[in-house]
Design an enzyme around this catalytic site. Structure first.
Site, PDB file in Angstrom:
ATOM      1  N   CYS A   2       0.867  -1.171   0.000  1.00  0.00           N
ATOM      2  CA  CYS A   2       0.000   0.000   0.000  1.00  0.00           C
ATOM      3  C   CYS A   2       0.905   1.223   0.000  1.00  0.00           C
ATOM      4  O   CYS A   2       1.974   1.223   0.600  1.00  0.00           O
ATOM      5  CB  CYS A   2      -0.937   0.098   1.203  1.00  0.00           C
ATOM      6  SG  CYS A   2      -2.058  -1.285   1.368  1.00  0.00           S
ATOM      7  N   ARG A  27       3.559  -0.290  -5.032  1.00  0.00           N
ATOM      8  CA  ARG A  27       3.297  -0.823  -3.701  1.00  0.00           C
ATOM      9  C   ARG A  27       1.962  -1.554  -3.623  1.00  0.00           C
ATOM     10  O   ARG A  27       1.611  -2.123  -2.577  1.00  0.00           O
ATOM     11  CB  ARG A  27       3.319   0.302  -2.672  1.00  0.00           C
ATOM     12  CG  ARG A  27       4.620   1.066  -2.651  1.00  0.00           C
ATOM     13  CD  ARG A  27       4.551   2.205  -1.671  1.00  0.00           C
ATOM     14  NE  ARG A  27       4.538   1.731  -0.309  1.00  0.00           N
ATOM     15  CZ  ARG A  27       5.614   1.470   0.405  1.00  0.00           C
ATOM     16  NH1 ARG A  27       6.804   1.651  -0.120  1.00  0.00           N
ATOM     17  NH2 ARG A  27       5.515   1.040   1.635  1.00  0.00           N
ATOM     18  N   TRP A  71      -2.849  -2.665  -1.613  1.00  0.00           N
ATOM     19  CA  TRP A  71      -2.573  -4.082  -1.832  1.00  0.00           C
ATOM     20  C   TRP A  71      -3.327  -4.805  -0.713  1.00  0.00           C
ATOM     21  O   TRP A  71      -3.001  -4.661   0.461  1.00  0.00           O
ATOM     22  CB  TRP A  71      -1.078  -4.375  -1.742  1.00  0.00           C
ATOM     23  CG  TRP A  71      -0.736  -5.796  -2.049  1.00  0.00           C
ATOM     24  CD1 TRP A  71      -0.627  -6.369  -3.267  1.00  0.00           C
ATOM     25  CD2 TRP A  71      -0.463  -6.829  -1.108  1.00  0.00           C
ATOM     26  NE1 TRP A  71      -0.298  -7.699  -3.147  1.00  0.00           N
ATOM     27  CE2 TRP A  71      -0.188  -8.008  -1.831  1.00  0.00           C
ATOM     28  CE3 TRP A  71      -0.421  -6.884   0.287  1.00  0.00           C
ATOM     29  CZ2 TRP A  71       0.122  -9.222  -1.221  1.00  0.00           C
ATOM     30  CZ3 TRP A  71      -0.117  -8.091   0.900  1.00  0.00           C
ATOM     31  CH2 TRP A  71       0.152  -9.232   0.148  1.00  0.00           C
ATOM     32  N   ASN A  95      -0.987   2.228   5.784  1.00  0.00           N
ATOM     33  CA  ASN A  95      -0.160   1.157   5.212  1.00  0.00           C
ATOM     34  C   ASN A  95       0.372   0.349   6.384  1.00  0.00           C
ATOM     35  O   ASN A  95       0.993   0.911   7.282  1.00  0.00           O
ATOM     36  CB  ASN A  95       0.989   1.782   4.404  1.00  0.00           C
ATOM     37  CG  ASN A  95       2.090   0.789   4.077  1.00  0.00           C
ATOM     38  OD1 ASN A  95       3.256   1.134   4.075  1.00  0.00           O
ATOM     39  ND2 ASN A  95       1.742  -0.456   3.821  1.00  0.00           N
ATOM     40  N   GLY A  96       0.119  -0.959   6.354  1.00  0.00           N
ATOM     41  CA  GLY A  96       0.602  -1.802   7.445  1.00  0.00           C
ATOM     42  C   GLY A  96      -0.442  -2.836   7.802  1.00  0.00           C
ATOM     43  O   GLY A  96      -1.417  -3.032   7.050  1.00  0.00           O
ATOM     44  N   GLU A 462      15.469 -19.112  -9.315  1.00  0.00           N
ATOM     45  CA  GLU A 462      15.118 -17.737  -9.686  1.00  0.00           C
ATOM     46  C   GLU A 462      14.354 -17.712 -11.019  1.00  0.00           C
ATOM     47  O   GLU A 462      13.378 -16.977 -11.173  1.00  0.00           O
ATOM     48  CB  GLU A 462      16.381 -16.871  -9.729  1.00  0.00           C
ATOM     49  CG  GLU A 462      16.181 -15.445 -10.191  1.00  0.00           C
ATOM     50  CD  GLU A 462      15.172 -14.636  -9.371  1.00  0.00           C
ATOM     51  OE1 GLU A 462      14.733 -15.095  -8.299  1.00  0.00           O
ATOM     52  OE2 GLU A 462      14.797 -13.550  -9.839  1.00  0.00           O
ATOM     53  N   LYS A 466      10.545 -16.237 -11.469  1.00  0.00           N
ATOM     54  CA  LYS A 466      10.247 -15.188 -12.453  1.00  0.00           C
ATOM     55  C   LYS A 466       9.068 -15.624 -13.318  1.00  0.00           C
ATOM     56  O   LYS A 466       8.130 -14.880 -13.540  1.00  0.00           O
ATOM     57  CB  LYS A 466      11.490 -14.961 -13.312  1.00  0.00           C
ATOM     58  CG  LYS A 466      11.853 -13.609 -13.681  1.00  0.00           C
ATOM     59  CD  LYS A 466      12.437 -12.700 -12.632  1.00  0.00           C
ATOM     60  CE  LYS A 466      11.885 -12.795 -11.262  1.00  0.00           C
ATOM     61  NZ  LYS A 466      12.497 -12.041 -10.236  1.00  0.00           N
ATOM     62  N   GLU A 469       5.660 -15.679 -11.378  1.00  0.00           N
ATOM     63  CA  GLU A 469       5.033 -14.441 -10.936  1.00  0.00           C
ATOM     64  C   GLU A 469       4.479 -13.596 -12.069  1.00  0.00           C
ATOM     65  O   GLU A 469       3.526 -12.854 -11.854  1.00  0.00           O
ATOM     66  CB  GLU A 469       5.943 -13.625 -10.015  1.00  0.00           C
ATOM     67  CG  GLU A 469       7.162 -13.012 -10.629  1.00  0.00           C
ATOM     68  CD  GLU A 469       7.946 -12.163  -9.603  1.00  0.00           C
ATOM     69  OE1 GLU A 469       9.157 -12.053  -9.774  1.00  0.00           O
ATOM     70  OE2 GLU A 469       7.354 -11.596  -8.674  1.00  0.00           O
ATOM     71  N   HIS A 485      13.829 -38.585  -8.159  1.00  0.00           N
ATOM     72  CA  HIS A 485      13.325 -39.042  -6.870  1.00  0.00           C
ATOM     73  C   HIS A 485      11.873 -38.636  -6.646  1.00  0.00           C
ATOM     74  O   HIS A 485      11.412 -38.644  -5.500  1.00  0.00           O
ATOM     75  CB  HIS A 485      14.221 -38.514  -5.739  1.00  0.00           C
ATOM     76  CG  HIS A 485      15.614 -39.061  -5.805  1.00  0.00           C
ATOM     77  ND1 HIS A 485      15.910 -40.379  -5.513  1.00  0.00           N
ATOM     78  CD2 HIS A 485      16.786 -38.489  -6.180  1.00  0.00           C
ATOM     79  CE1 HIS A 485      17.200 -40.588  -5.687  1.00  0.00           C
ATOM     80  NE2 HIS A 485      17.764 -39.460  -6.099  1.00  0.00           N
ATOM     81  N   LYS A 584       5.412  -4.591  -5.353  1.00  0.00           N
ATOM     82  CA  LYS A 584       6.869  -4.535  -5.428  1.00  0.00           C
ATOM     83  C   LYS A 584       7.519  -4.604  -4.051  1.00  0.00           C
ATOM     84  O   LYS A 584       8.546  -5.239  -3.865  1.00  0.00           O
ATOM     85  CB  LYS A 584       7.260  -3.225  -6.121  1.00  0.00           C
ATOM     86  CG  LYS A 584       8.748  -3.030  -6.312  1.00  0.00           C
ATOM     87  CD  LYS A 584       9.233  -3.812  -7.485  1.00  0.00           C
ATOM     88  CE  LYS A 584      10.724  -3.774  -7.650  1.00  0.00           C
ATOM     89  NZ  LYS A 584      11.215  -4.964  -8.354  1.00  0.00           N
TER      90      LYS A 584
HETATM   91  O1  M6R Z   1      12.681  -5.611  -1.755  1.00  0.00           O
HETATM   92  P1  M6R Z   1      13.151  -7.014  -1.490  1.00  0.00           P
HETATM   93  O2  M6R Z   1      14.341  -7.386  -2.304  1.00  0.00           O
HETATM   94  O3  M6R Z   1      13.390  -7.262  -0.031  1.00  0.00           O
HETATM   95  O4  M6R Z   1      11.952  -7.925  -1.929  1.00  0.00           O
HETATM   96  C1  M6R Z   1      11.987  -9.296  -1.707  1.00  0.00           C
HETATM   97  C2  M6R Z   1      10.927 -10.006  -2.518  1.00  0.00           C
HETATM   98  O5  M6R Z   1       9.668  -9.564  -2.171  1.00  0.00           O
HETATM   99  C3  M6R Z   1      11.131  -9.805  -4.030  1.00  0.00           C
HETATM  100  O6  M6R Z   1      12.382 -10.228  -4.431  1.00  0.00           O
HETATM  101  C4  M6R Z   1      10.067 -10.577  -4.824  1.00  0.00           C
HETATM  102  O7  M6R Z   1      10.264 -11.938  -4.655  1.00  0.00           O
HETATM  103  C5  M6R Z   1      10.134 -10.181  -6.300  1.00  0.00           C
HETATM  104  N1  M6R Z   1       8.830  -9.809  -6.779  1.00  0.00           N
HETATM  105  C6  M6R Z   1      10.614 -11.267  -7.171  1.00  0.00           C
HETATM  106  O8  M6R Z   1      10.651 -10.889  -8.501  1.00  0.00           O
END
Ligand code: M6R
Length: 589
Positions: A2, A27, A71, A95-96, A462, A466, A469, A485, A584
């Site tokens: 948020c 956010r 969010w 926010n929180g 990773e 990617k 998401e 396995h 983000k």
């Molecule tokens: O801001 P941060 O690097 O601490 O964020 C960590 C994760 O939330 C962030 O890497 C998230 O997994 C990304 N959306 C991945 O692409």
């Protein structure tokens, strides 16, 4: 998550708020709303969806206002649950997460109050309204005293239409003076403009914005000053520079980001007295979330092999609840792009209480993590707008590999160097465009597998994250040797399997897993720096990346996987910059 923003001054507030909210959309973008006061009436406009949904509110009048982009945590994505929330003359954005919201709500309901939303935030308006006796700051302070959880708040009051009161507890909040007015926001880009003076509140702070004066009070209620933040308007700029999506631009930024990060980190090493810290280090723990966690795994793989120092890498949200053992001589490295990830911050606080020395590898200046850590290594990824982290991951690797090099120097070990890495990254991006040809195999897949051994497994994780998401395809990153396995049972004809192969000494072993998957009908795609494997009959298509020391190879080998996720996302009709359900910066636990 948020984002909140507020303004009072000589301009009409609506355009300031709406522009600020665009900058905060990273956010969260489930719903959006603003409240405007013209001194006598208060108007609230809120909608489901992104900031553009309230574009028509630009013309609304009122020189005082607050805004919010949501969010969702508590309650569905509905207009009722969108902020601002209002109760008996108190209107606020939050926010929180308020952890005792249900209990507080019950008490309010027993007193005959009704709620218009399912959020945890609305109850804050009820508490403040109950405390209001003609002094908004005092009412906010008293109301907040009953809250358990995290909050950044901006509050308006019918009785004091020329005032905005703010509060911060474990959610970022800045206040400041901008052109013709006072501002409050979750982050600098929302309010940054030439000559603005911005100050980051500390946990427990309250601030009153009135006329042209900002007063900040600490948790003890004493009037206090906070350090003025320096910022670079260029850093905050969210400019796609002609690209269709931020994500694609951010991948192209990687070579320059690696160069700038290396320069920055070398400079920090000179100031940090890092050598002394490393000499005293006996144990290393890394905490992070998501992509940053994967960079921690890559660091572990490199440091253990190069320097023979054991490293523990923990998901921050697990670390904080596993009663971690923090021995004397522990160096904790916290990795985060935003520096605001609530789980990472909580893990750091715990580690510090238990005696660890904390180095933050972080991209955002003045972030909570940067201020909490004992020492900071800044990455220079610049602003990353796309929710899916790309260039910030490569920058984190640059910083972490620099730590490997520093440890190697301390331990008297030879370490491979990452010379001309930016040039090799540029060549990798060019080669990786070839993944566009892979897209038809992925676009309708039921599931996708990324496999590798050793450091290549970290890259696989990773790559899988990617793809998940932004394409919404089920996907797993897996140790190549572990496939047989159990997971091999999921391979069907044409299931896409991406193998990553950058360590020559174990390449044949990874190829065994490739043969096994191929024998069950999988379509195999390869990312490798060894040409000889590209022509094997099992390989449907491959990307040949430049050679690089294998322990550091994820810094290049991840790039084709980032691009793959991007192109598959587009082919599936998604917005790669703003994937559903995500934000983000994850500032809630
Ligand atoms: O801001 P941060 O690097 O601490 O964020 C960590 C994760 O939330 C962030 O890497 C998230 O997994 C990304 N959306 C991945 O692409």
């Amino acid at each position: 998550m948020c984002g909140i923003v507020g303004y009072l001054g000589k301009r009409q507030a609506a355009p300031v708020l709406i522009d600020g909210l665009y900058a905060l959309e990273y956010r969260g973008y489930d719903s959006v709303g603003i409240a405007l006061s013209d001194g006598s009436t208060l108007k609230i406009i809120k909608k489901i969806g992104r900031v553009k949904e309230i574009e028509s509110a630009r013309a609304e009048r009122g020189m005082v206002g607050i805004g919010h982009t949501r969010w969702a945590t508590h309650g569905d994505v509905t207009a009722e649950n969108a902020h601002p929330h209002t109760f008996r003359g108190i209107t606020l954005v939050h926010n929180g997460i308020i952890e005792n919201a249900e209990k507080l709500k019950k008490q309010c309901i027993e007193e005959g109050e009704t709620f218009a939303s399912e959020t945890d935030s609305e109850v804050i308006a009820h508490l403040i309204a109950a405390e209001y006796r003609g002094d908004l700051l005092d009412a906010v302070r008293r109301g907040c005293a009953r809250l358990v959880g995290s909050y950044a708040l901006a509050v308006l009051c019918e009785g004091e239409p020329d005032t905005v009161v703010c509060a911060r507890m474990r959610s970022p909040l800045i206040v400041g003076k901008a052109k013709d007015g006072l501002v409050v926001a979750s982050d600098i880009p929302a309010v940054a403009e030439k000559d603005a003076s911005l100050y980051s509140l500390e946990d427990g702070d309250f601030a009153r914005l009135k006329g042209d004066e900002i007063e900040i009070f600490n948790a003890a209620g004493e009037k206090t000053l906070r350090e003025r933040m320096e910022f670079d308007l260029e850093d905050g700029a969210a400019d796609r520079r002609g690209y269709r999506h931020f994500m694609r631009k951010e991948i192209d930024d990687i070579p320059e980001v690696l160069r700038a990060s290396k320069e920055e980190i070398d400079r920090s090493f000179c100031n940090l007295d890092l050598y002394r810290v490393l000499c005293q280090t006996e144990y290393i723990q890394v905490v992070a979330c998501g992509t940053a966690y994967h960079s921690g795994l890559c660091f572990q793989a490199a440091l253990e092999r190069v320097c023979r120092i054991p490293v523990e890498v923990d998901i921050a949200s697990e670390y904080r609840y596993m009663d971690p053992i923090v021995r004397r001589g522990t160096l904790l490295i916290a990795v985060s792009q935003s520096g605001e990830t609530a789980d990472t911050l909580a893990a750091v606080r715990l580690a510090k209480r238990r005696g660890a020395f904390v180095i933050a590898v972080v991209n955002v200046k003045y972030s909570s993590l940067a201020r909490l850590a004992d020492a900071v290594l800044y990455t220079r990824a610049g602003r990353e707008v796309a929710v899916a982290a790309t260039k910030s991951f490569n920058a984190q690797l640059m910083a972490l590999y620099s730590i490997v090099e520093a440890f190697a120097a301390v331990k008297g070990r030879r370490v491979p160097t990452l010379s001309h890495i930016e040039r090799r990254a540029a060549r990798t991006i060019a080669a990786a465009e070839g993944v566009r040809g892979w897209v038809p195999y992925f676009v309708g897949a039921k599931s996708v597998y990324f496999i590798g051994r050793g450091v290549d497994m970290c890259t696989a994780l990773e790559g899988s994250l990617k793809l998940k998401e932004i394409s919404y395809l089920p996907s797993e990153g897996y140790a190549a040797g572990e496939l047989k396995h159990g997971t091999l049972a999921l391979i069907e004809p044409f299931t896409p399997v991406v193998a990553i192969l950058t360590r020559r000494d174990i390449a044949e072993k990874t190829m065994n897993a490739v043969h096994e998957a191929y024998a069950r009908g999988a379509s195999i795609f390869l990312v490798t720096c060894f040409e000889e494997f590209c022509t094997e009959k099992e390989i449907a298509s491959s990307v040949l990346i430049p050679k690089c020391p294998s322990d550091f190879s994820p810094i290049l080998s991840v790039i084709p996987l980032q691009l793959l996720a991007y192109y598959v996302s587009i082919a599936r009709g998604n917005d790669p910059d703003k994937p559903r359900n995500l934000a983000k910066s994850v500032t809630v636990e």
